[in-house]
Design an enzyme around this catalytic site. Structure first.
Site, PDB file in Angstrom:
ATOM      1  N   ASP A 116      90.170  -7.108 -20.679  1.00  0.00           N
ATOM      2  CA  ASP A 116      89.139  -7.338 -21.902  1.00  0.00           C
ATOM      3  C   ASP A 116      89.511  -8.243 -22.918  1.00  0.00           C
ATOM      4  O   ASP A 116      90.552  -8.010 -23.681  1.00  0.00           O
ATOM      5  CB  ASP A 116      88.807  -5.804 -22.798  1.00  0.00           C
ATOM      6  CG  ASP A 116      87.726  -5.959 -23.757  1.00  0.00           C
ATOM      7  OD1 ASP A 116      86.793  -5.837 -23.360  1.00  0.00           O
ATOM      8  OD2 ASP A 116      88.168  -6.162 -24.933  1.00  0.00           O
ATOM      9  N   TYR A 147      89.577 -13.809 -29.560  1.00  0.00           N
ATOM     10  CA  TYR A 147      90.852 -13.406 -29.414  1.00  0.00           C
ATOM     11  C   TYR A 147      91.814 -14.666 -29.125  1.00  0.00           C
ATOM     12  O   TYR A 147      93.165 -14.710 -29.345  1.00  0.00           O
ATOM     13  CB  TYR A 147      91.188 -12.543 -28.398  1.00  0.00           C
ATOM     14  CG  TYR A 147      90.596 -11.192 -28.423  1.00  0.00           C
ATOM     15  CD1 TYR A 147      89.689 -10.711 -29.512  1.00  0.00           C
ATOM     16  CD2 TYR A 147      90.502 -10.222 -27.357  1.00  0.00           C
ATOM     17  CE1 TYR A 147      89.078  -9.801 -29.684  1.00  0.00           C
ATOM     18  CE2 TYR A 147      89.792  -9.078 -27.327  1.00  0.00           C
ATOM     19  CZ  TYR A 147      89.020  -8.861 -28.572  1.00  0.00           C
ATOM     20  OH  TYR A 147      88.582  -7.657 -28.767  1.00  0.00           O
ATOM     21  N   LYS A 167      83.752 -12.289 -24.430  1.00  0.00           N
ATOM     22  CA  LYS A 167      82.672 -11.846 -25.680  1.00  0.00           C
ATOM     23  C   LYS A 167      82.204 -13.162 -26.414  1.00  0.00           C
ATOM     24  O   LYS A 167      82.782 -13.980 -26.535  1.00  0.00           O
ATOM     25  CB  LYS A 167      83.082 -10.986 -26.493  1.00  0.00           C
ATOM     26  CG  LYS A 167      83.806  -9.470 -25.753  1.00  0.00           C
ATOM     27  CD  LYS A 167      84.250  -8.506 -26.659  1.00  0.00           C
ATOM     28  CE  LYS A 167      85.096  -7.606 -26.178  1.00  0.00           C
ATOM     29  NZ  LYS A 167      86.680  -8.000 -26.238  1.00  0.00           N
ATOM     30  N   HIS A 217      79.676  -9.886 -29.167  1.00  0.00           N
ATOM     31  CA  HIS A 217      80.677  -9.067 -29.866  1.00  0.00           C
ATOM     32  C   HIS A 217      80.489  -8.207 -31.045  1.00  0.00           C
ATOM     33  O   HIS A 217      81.115  -7.280 -31.213  1.00  0.00           O
ATOM     34  CB  HIS A 217      81.784 -10.250 -30.289  1.00  0.00           C
ATOM     35  CG  HIS A 217      83.417  -9.694 -30.302  1.00  0.00           C
ATOM     36  ND1 HIS A 217      84.316 -10.659 -30.026  1.00  0.00           N
ATOM     37  CD2 HIS A 217      83.698  -8.622 -30.855  1.00  0.00           C
ATOM     38  CE1 HIS A 217      85.361  -9.772 -30.335  1.00  0.00           C
ATOM     39  NE2 HIS A 217      84.953  -8.701 -30.681  1.00  0.00           N
TER      40      HIS A 217
HETATM   41  N1  LIG Z   1      84.787  -5.328 -29.481  1.00  0.00           N
HETATM   42  C1  LIG Z   1      85.509  -5.110 -30.658  1.00  0.00           C
HETATM   43  O1  LIG Z   1      85.012  -5.499 -31.461  1.00  0.00           O
HETATM   44  C2  LIG Z   1      86.811  -4.726 -30.334  1.00  0.00           C
HETATM   45  C3  LIG Z   1      87.762  -4.570 -31.626  1.00  0.00           C
HETATM   46  C4  LIG Z   1      88.897  -3.830 -31.335  1.00  0.00           C
HETATM   47  C5  LIG Z   1      89.607  -3.902 -30.184  1.00  0.00           C
HETATM   48  N2  LIG Z   1      88.707  -4.132 -29.113  1.00  0.00           N
HETATM   49  C6  LIG Z   1      89.415  -4.035 -27.635  1.00  0.00           C
HETATM   50  O2  LIG Z   1      90.078  -2.895 -27.509  1.00  0.00           O
HETATM   51  C7  LIG Z   1      91.274  -3.075 -27.214  1.00  0.00           C
HETATM   52  C8  LIG Z   1      92.392  -2.139 -27.869  1.00  0.00           C
HETATM   53  O3  LIG Z   1      92.234  -1.911 -29.311  1.00  0.00           O
HETATM   54  P1  LIG Z   1      93.175  -2.506 -30.445  1.00  0.00           P
HETATM   55  O4  LIG Z   1      93.934  -3.605 -29.706  1.00  0.00           O
HETATM   56  O5  LIG Z   1      92.432  -2.516 -31.523  1.00  0.00           O
HETATM   57  O6  LIG Z   1      94.067  -1.224 -30.633  1.00  0.00           O
HETATM   58  P2  LIG Z   1      94.797   0.180 -29.575  1.00  0.00           P
HETATM   59  O7  LIG Z   1      94.707  -0.068 -28.205  1.00  0.00           O
HETATM   60  O8  LIG Z   1      94.007   1.232 -30.311  1.00  0.00           O
HETATM   61  O9  LIG Z   1      96.201   0.196 -30.180  1.00  0.00           O
HETATM   62  C9  LIG Z   1      96.978  -0.599 -29.862  1.00  0.00           C
HETATM   63  C10 LIG Z   1      98.678  -0.399 -30.770  1.00  0.00           C
HETATM   64  O10 LIG Z   1      99.069   0.784 -30.171  1.00  0.00           O
HETATM   65  C11 LIG Z   1     100.384   0.523 -29.868  1.00  0.00           C
HETATM   66  N3  LIG Z   1     100.447   1.246 -28.545  1.00  0.00           N
HETATM   67  C12 LIG Z   1      99.967   1.085 -27.672  1.00  0.00           C
HETATM   68  N4  LIG Z   1     100.567   1.933 -26.600  1.00  0.00           N
HETATM   69  C13 LIG Z   1     101.015   2.748 -27.246  1.00  0.00           C
HETATM   70  C14 LIG Z   1     101.810   3.705 -26.925  1.00  0.00           C
HETATM   71  N5  LIG Z   1     102.005   4.393 -25.607  1.00  0.00           N
HETATM   72  N6  LIG Z   1     102.742   4.490 -27.972  1.00  0.00           N
HETATM   73  C15 LIG Z   1     102.863   3.831 -29.274  1.00  0.00           C
HETATM   74  N7  LIG Z   1     102.055   2.838 -29.338  1.00  0.00           N
HETATM   75  C16 LIG Z   1     101.401   2.283 -28.547  1.00  0.00           C
HETATM   76  C17 LIG Z   1     100.408  -1.043 -29.730  1.00  0.00           C
HETATM   77  O11 LIG Z   1     101.720  -1.296 -29.977  1.00  0.00           O
HETATM   78  P3  LIG Z   1     102.364  -2.456 -28.720  1.00  0.00           P
HETATM   79  O12 LIG Z   1     101.606  -3.333 -28.480  1.00  0.00           O
HETATM   80  O13 LIG Z   1     103.891  -2.652 -29.482  1.00  0.00           O
HETATM   81  O14 LIG Z   1     102.751  -1.574 -27.601  1.00  0.00           O
HETATM   82  C18 LIG Z   1      99.431  -1.686 -30.703  1.00  0.00           C
HETATM   83  O15 LIG Z   1     100.043  -1.702 -31.859  1.00  0.00           O
HETATM   84  C19 LIG Z   1      91.592  -4.488 -28.023  1.00  0.00           C
HETATM   85  O16 LIG Z   1      92.938  -5.234 -27.533  1.00  0.00           O
HETATM   86  C20 LIG Z   1      90.203  -5.253 -27.575  1.00  0.00           C
HETATM   87  O17 LIG Z   1      90.440  -5.585 -26.165  1.00  0.00           O
HETATM   88  C21 LIG Z   1      87.469  -4.487 -29.197  1.00  0.00           C
END
Ligand SMILES: NC(=O)c1ccc[n+]([C@@H]2O[C@H](COP(=O)([O-])OP(=O)(O)OC[C@H]3O[C@@H](n4cnc5c(N)ncnc54)[C@H](OP(=O)(O)O)[C@@H]3O)[C@@H](O)[C@H]2O)c1
Length: 280
Positions: A52, A57, A82, A115
């Site tokens: 994704d 990004y 997106k 998005h």
């Molecule tokens: N459409 C939208 O508006 C939108 C908005 C936000 C996000 N997204 C999508 O959703 C994806 C995920 O959301 P997000 O990036 O906001 O956050 P998330 O996946 O909720 O959290 C990522 C965070 O958690 C940590 N982490 C990951 N696995 C872990 C584990 N097993 N144990 C402990 N910590 C862990 C990561 O650190 P490390 O990297 O150091 O492991 C990072 O700091 C995004 O990358 C994007 O593709 C979409």
């Protein structure tokens, strides 16, 4: 519930395009170049078959390169990108899509999303996405951050309904989002859960930790499994190889009704970044 039952939810059908792998790899805030290439490489090695990304990004080039270098046939990897806010409008959206494809180095994407529900222009942009789908550039089209009024407006004025709605989803906003989830389910729109790990903000929550202990898993695995148990696609992000692997090990256990009930008590309407509720 058996591990075999959990194995069964690796893909979901979509109203068009699809099927979609239920575990996707998020790359928000992973810098373009070697860092994102490395992360996507590790993810593909760990078994993820869904990436994704987004124009916003800034890492589509690295994502595309990692996919090409992986040796996995293109058809076996589900790729989402997106349309960013500044590119709304019919012609602007068509041009933005072409630029995304070029950066990715791909001939088509599996899913192209709006998005954010940009006021006034999102209806014209959707018409562009319909065109992109009909011309084969995107096997499925959908939206992100659409709340009930945005979706109702779109469904009342489209030829092709969105296949997915990508929204923030985890136990800390699940109750608040329930009417939207019910509406999407009744309308044949698959939910994608973004920020499923609350960007790390609630990984030490005592209830999550207690459920994790009782199933012998980590809090992150419990939160990923929580989204899968809701019938959603889930998009955890990590740049760390061990955590990338850990986050993929979620198909050999399940949460029972008691675990789910306890997790559902955690709703606090949490939005870890932006909240589209008030977008007209
Ligand atoms: N459409 C939208 O508006 C939108 C908005 C936000 C996000 N997204 C999508 O959703 C994806 C995920 O959301 P997000 O990036 O906001 O956050 P998330 O996946 O909720 O959290 C990522 C965070 O958690 C940590 N982490 C990951 N696995 C872990 C584990 N097993 N144990 C402990 N910590 C862990 C990561 O650190 P490390 O990297 O150091 O492991 C990072 O700091 C995004 O990358 C994007 O593709 C979409």
């Amino acid at each position: 519930m058996t591990a075999e039952a959990a194995e069964g939810d690796r893909t979901l059908p979509l109203s068009h395009g699809g099927p979609i792998p239920t575990l996707g790899f998020g790359v928000f805030r992973v810098p373009d170049g070697e860092e994102v290439r490395q992360a996507v490489r590790w993810a593909i090695e760990a078994g993820y078959r869904h990436i994704d990304t987004a124009s916003a990004y800034g890492n589509e080039e690295g994502v595309g390169r990692a996919i090409r270098e992986s040796g996995v046939p293109r058809e076996e990897i589900f790729i989402t990108t997106k349309l960013w806010n500044q590119d709304h409008g019919f012609d602007a959206a068509l041009r933005a899509f072409d630029r995304s494809l070029e950066r990715l180095g791909l001939e088509w994407v599996d899913l192209y999303l709006i998005h954010w529900p940009v006021e006034d222009l999102r209806g014209e942009s959707w018409k562009a996405l319909e065109r992109i789908h009909e011309e084969g550039g995107a096997r499925a089209i959908g939206v992100s951050n659409y709340m009930l009024p945005h979706l109702e407006g779109l469904l009342g004025d489209c030829r092709i309904p969105p296949a997915v709605n990508q929204i923030e989803l985890h136990p800390f906003n699940f109750g608040t989002r329930r009417p939207l989830l019910d509406f999407c389910s009744a309308s044949g729109i698959v939910i994608e859960a973004y920020s499923p790990l609350t960007k790390g903000q609630r990984l030490d929550d005592p209830v999550v930790s207690e459920v994790a202990r009782s199933v012998g898993r980590t809090p992150a695995q419990v939160l990923i499994r929580f989204a899968l148990e809701q019938g959603a696609v889930v998009l955890p992000k990590s740049s760390n190889r061990d955590r990338i692997v850990q986050n993929a090990q979620v198909f050999d256990f399940r949460l029972n009704d008691d675990h789910l009930r306890r997790l559902e008590t955690l709703d606090e309407g949490l939005a870890t970044a932006w909240d589209p509720t008030d977008v007209p």
